[in-house]
Design a protein around this motif. Sequence first.
Motif, PDB file in Angstrom:
ATOM      1  N   GLY A 296       0.787  -1.230   0.000  1.00 25.61           N
ATOM      2  CA  GLY A 296       0.000   0.000   0.000  1.00 25.61           C
ATOM      3  C   GLY A 296       0.814   1.272   0.000  1.00 25.61           C
ATOM      4  N   GLU A 297       2.144   1.157   0.032  1.00 25.71           N
ATOM      5  CA  GLU A 297       3.000   2.342   0.140  1.00 25.71           C
ATOM      6  C   GLU A 297       3.733   2.665  -1.158  1.00 25.71           C
ATOM      7  OE1 GLU A 297       5.617   1.780   3.410  1.00 25.71           O
ATOM      8  OE2 GLU A 297       4.006   1.733   4.902  1.00 25.71           O
ATOM      9  N   VAL A 298       3.368   2.002  -2.241  1.00 23.75           N
ATOM     10  CA  VAL A 298       4.023   2.259  -3.521  1.00 23.75           C
ATOM     11  C   VAL A 298       3.321   3.418  -4.218  1.00 23.75           C
ATOM     12  CG1 VAL A 298       4.615   1.324  -5.784  1.00 23.75           C
ATOM     13  CG2 VAL A 298       4.711  -0.150  -3.763  1.00 23.75           C
ATOM     14  N   CYS A 299       4.071   4.493  -4.444  1.00 24.86           N
ATOM     15  CA  CYS A 299       3.524   5.651  -5.143  1.00 24.86           C
ATOM     16  C   CYS A 299       4.509   6.046  -6.235  1.00 24.86           C
ATOM     17  CB  CYS A 299       3.302   6.814  -4.177  1.00 24.86           C
ATOM     18  SG  CYS A 299       2.272   8.134  -4.835  1.00 24.86           S
ATOM     19  N   GLU A 300       3.987   6.377  -7.406  1.00 25.14           N
ATOM     20  CA  GLU A 300       4.827   6.700  -8.553  1.00 25.14           C
ATOM     21  C   GLU A 300       4.586   8.151  -8.970  1.00 25.14           C
ATOM     22  OE1 GLU A 300       6.214   4.521 -12.715  1.00 25.14           O
ATOM     23  OE2 GLU A 300       4.222   4.112 -11.901  1.00 25.14           O
ATOM     24  N   TRP A 301       5.686   8.844  -9.255  1.00 25.61           N
ATOM     25  CA  TRP A 301       5.626  10.239  -9.684  1.00 25.61           C
ATOM     26  C   TRP A 301       5.964  10.334 -11.163  1.00 25.61           C
ATOM     27  CZ3 TRP A 301       6.610   8.934  -4.790  1.00 25.61           C
ATOM     28  CH2 TRP A 301       6.141   9.751  -3.758  1.00 25.61           C
ATOM     29  N   LYS A 302       5.221  11.158 -11.873  1.00 25.83           N
ATOM     30  CA  LYS A 302       5.572  11.490 -13.250  1.00 25.83           C
ATOM     31  C   LYS A 302       6.627  12.590 -13.235  1.00 25.83           C
ATOM     32  CE  LYS A 302       5.157  12.000 -17.769  1.00 25.83           C
ATOM     33  NZ  LYS A 302       5.609  10.973 -18.714  1.00 25.83           N
ATOM     34  N   LEU A 303       7.704  12.409 -13.991  1.00 25.59           N
ATOM     35  CA  LEU A 303       8.750  13.424 -14.083  1.00 25.59           C
ATOM     36  C   LEU A 303       8.481  14.296 -15.292  1.00 25.59           C
ATOM     37  CD1 LEU A 303      11.891  11.253 -13.245  1.00 25.59           C
ATOM     38  CD2 LEU A 303      10.492  12.634 -11.700  1.00 25.59           C
ATOM     39  N   ARG A 304       8.251  15.586 -15.052  1.00 25.20           N
ATOM     40  CA  ARG A 304       7.933  16.501 -16.144  1.00 25.20           C
ATOM     41  C   ARG A 304       8.792  17.756 -16.084  1.00 25.20           C
ATOM     42  NH1 ARG A 304       2.300  15.165 -15.255  1.00 25.20           N
ATOM     43  NH2 ARG A 304       1.603  13.772 -16.900  1.00 25.20           N
ATOM     44  N   CYS A 305       9.051  18.284 -17.248  1.00 24.61           N
ATOM     45  CA  CYS A 305       9.626  19.620 -17.394  1.00 24.61           C
ATOM     46  C   CYS A 305       8.702  20.398 -18.312  1.00 24.61           C
ATOM     47  CB  CYS A 305      11.026  19.554 -18.002  1.00 24.61           C
ATOM     48  SG  CYS A 305      12.243  18.717 -16.972  1.00 24.61           S
ATOM     49  N   HIS A 306       8.962  21.693 -18.498  1.00 23.53           N
ATOM     50  CA  HIS A 306       8.241  22.429 -19.527  1.00 23.53           C
ATOM     51  C   HIS A 306       9.226  23.254 -20.339  1.00 23.53           C
ATOM     52  CE1 HIS A 306       8.588  26.012 -17.074  1.00 23.53           C
ATOM     53  NE2 HIS A 306       7.756  25.584 -16.157  1.00 23.53           N
ATOM     54  N   ASP A 307       8.771  23.741 -21.442  1.00 21.77           N
ATOM     55  CA  ASP A 307       9.625  24.540 -22.314  1.00 21.77           C
ATOM     56  C   ASP A 307      10.121  25.783 -21.579  1.00 21.77           C
ATOM     57  OD1 ASP A 307       9.080  22.718 -24.311  1.00 21.77           O
ATOM     58  OD2 ASP A 307       7.492  23.939 -25.223  1.00 21.77           O
ATOM     59  N   ARG A 308      11.241  26.312 -22.032  1.00 19.00           N
ATOM     60  CA  ARG A 308      11.766  27.533 -21.414  1.00 19.00           C
ATOM     61  C   ARG A 308      10.765  28.676 -21.542  1.00 19.00           C
ATOM     62  NH1 ARG A 308      18.164  28.545 -22.009  1.00 19.00           N
ATOM     63  NH2 ARG A 308      18.904  26.425 -21.604  1.00 19.00           N
ATOM     64  N   LEU A 309      10.685  29.472 -20.512  1.00 16.39           N
ATOM     65  CA  LEU A 309       9.821  30.648 -20.534  1.00 16.39           C
ATOM     66  C   LEU A 309      10.566  31.830 -21.138  1.00 16.39           C
ATOM     67  CD1 LEU A 309       8.309  30.461 -16.922  1.00 16.39           C
ATOM     68  CD2 LEU A 309       7.375  29.507 -19.025  1.00 16.39           C
ATOM     69  N   PRO A 310       9.889  32.678 -21.879  1.00 14.84           N
ATOM     70  CA  PRO A 310      10.551  33.871 -22.416  1.00 14.84           C
ATOM     71  C   PRO A 310      10.920  34.858 -21.320  1.00 14.84           C
ATOM     72  CG  PRO A 310       8.198  33.911 -22.908  1.00 14.84           C
ATOM     73  CD  PRO A 310       8.489  32.560 -22.350  1.00 14.84           C
TER      74      PRO A 310
END
Length: 449
Positions: A296-310
Motif C-alpha cells: 500500500g506504500e508504492v507511489c509513482e511520480w511522473k517526471l515533467r519539465c516544460h519549455d523555457r519561458l521567455p
Amino acid sequence: MSQPHSPYDLKIAILGAGMGGLTTALALARAGFKHIDVYESASDLGFVGAGIQLAPNMARVLDRLDVWDGIAAEAVDIKETSVRVGSTNDELAHVDLHDIASKYAYPHMVGHRASLANGLYKGCLLHESIRFHFATTASDINISSTPSFTATPRDSSIPAYKVTADVVIGADGIKSATRSAMLSALGISEIGVQDTQQAAYRIMIHADQLRSEDSDIKALLESNKVVRWIGEKRHIIAYPVSNNKIYNLSTTQPDTNFAAATNATYTTRGSKEAMMRVFGDFCPLVQRMLGYVSEGEVCEWKLRCHDRLPTWVSGSVALVGDACHPTLPHLAQGAAQAIEDGAVLAVVLGRMPDGSAGSVHRALKAYEMVRKERAYALVDMAAASGRALHLGDGAAKEERDKQFAALKQGRGPVPDKWADADVQKEIYGFDCVQEAEERFGEYFEKASL
C-alpha cells in the motif's frame, strides 16, 4: 494602492510554501521587509516526503538564513559515491567526496525533505513580519504593476476575498497558476509540457525494518555513501538520511502509467508487483531492498519539465522554483535552485532605491538576469546526465563505460555529472547572493533600457 516610499514597507504576497516560497519569505524577513504574506493551498506543510540532497550551494544560502545548523544536525555527510551496474552490482566508478567541504566551505549532505522544509518554516516563524495563510487557494491572478488575486479559504464559512499587493511571487510549482496568468497577460499561449517519458518511485527503508540476514543493506544504511545502480532506461539512487536511521531510494524508469493524463496527473498509486517487475533484472541486493516496500506504500511520480519561458517577470510579479524552471532529479539541484531564487529576490528587492512600481519591476528583472541562464543550464545538464545513465547497448554506452573505466584509473570526466568535479565546481562554487550583490547595479540599470 499607493506605493510606499521605502522598499521595506512593500506588501509582498508569496503564492506557495514549498522550498522556494519559504526561502523567499525568510530571506525577505531577514533583509528587513515588514509585510510578507504566504498563501498555501494545503492545510499545512505536511512534513512528509523522501530524501533530498543538501549540496554546498544550498547550504551556503541556508547558513546565511541561520537555519543550516539545525538541518545539518539531522542529515548525513556524504563522503563517497559509487556507480554500479544494476544487473550485477559491479562497480563502474567510485568518487571520493571527502574534499567537498574544503573546496566549497560546506559538505555535501543528504537529508529528509521534511527536515529541510521544517527548518525553513521554523525560521519563518521567528519573524512577525511573515504571516501564513494555509488552506487558501489563489486564483484570478492579475499581472500588473499593482498585482492582485482572489484568496479562497477551504473553509466554506469564510468568504473569498481580494488581495492587492505591491509584489507577488509565484512559488506555486510546476502547475503554477501564476505562470499561466503571466503568460496570458503577455499574450503568450501556455508553455508546452515536456513529456520526459520518465517516472519515479521514492522509497524509504527504516532501520527497524531490516532483517538480521540483510547485513549488506544495514552496512549501506550506516555508511556515508551515495550509490547509483544503472541499467537501460532505468536507475536507482540511494543514500542514508535522518542520521542514518532511514535508507532512501529514488528510482527513474520509463513511464507506463501516465500516458492518458499528460497534462494533469503527476502521481498515482503504484503496484509493488509492477515496481518489482520494472527492476526485475537488477541484482539480488536491489531486489531485497525493494522487497521491503509495503504493497500500500508504492507511489509513482511522473517526471515533467516544460519549455523555457521567455520571461520570469511581468509588472511586479515574478516566478520562482518549479513555476519557471522544473528540472529532472539527475543533478539533485531542483530544491537548491528554488532556494537560490529566494535568496536572490531578497537581495535585489532590498537594494532598490525606493518602493515604486518601476523600481520593483527593474529589481525583479535583475533577479531574472542573475538566475535565469544558470537555472536553465542546470535543467539541460540534468536532462543530459539522465540520458547518459540510461543508455542501452550500443556505441554510446560503450563510450560511456570507457569513461567510467578511465575514471577508476583516475582519469577523465564522470558520466554521472552529479559526481563530476568540474560540474561540482560550476554548481557548488557559485555564490548566488554574492553575484546578486555585486552585479545588482549593473542589472538594475540594464533593466531600465
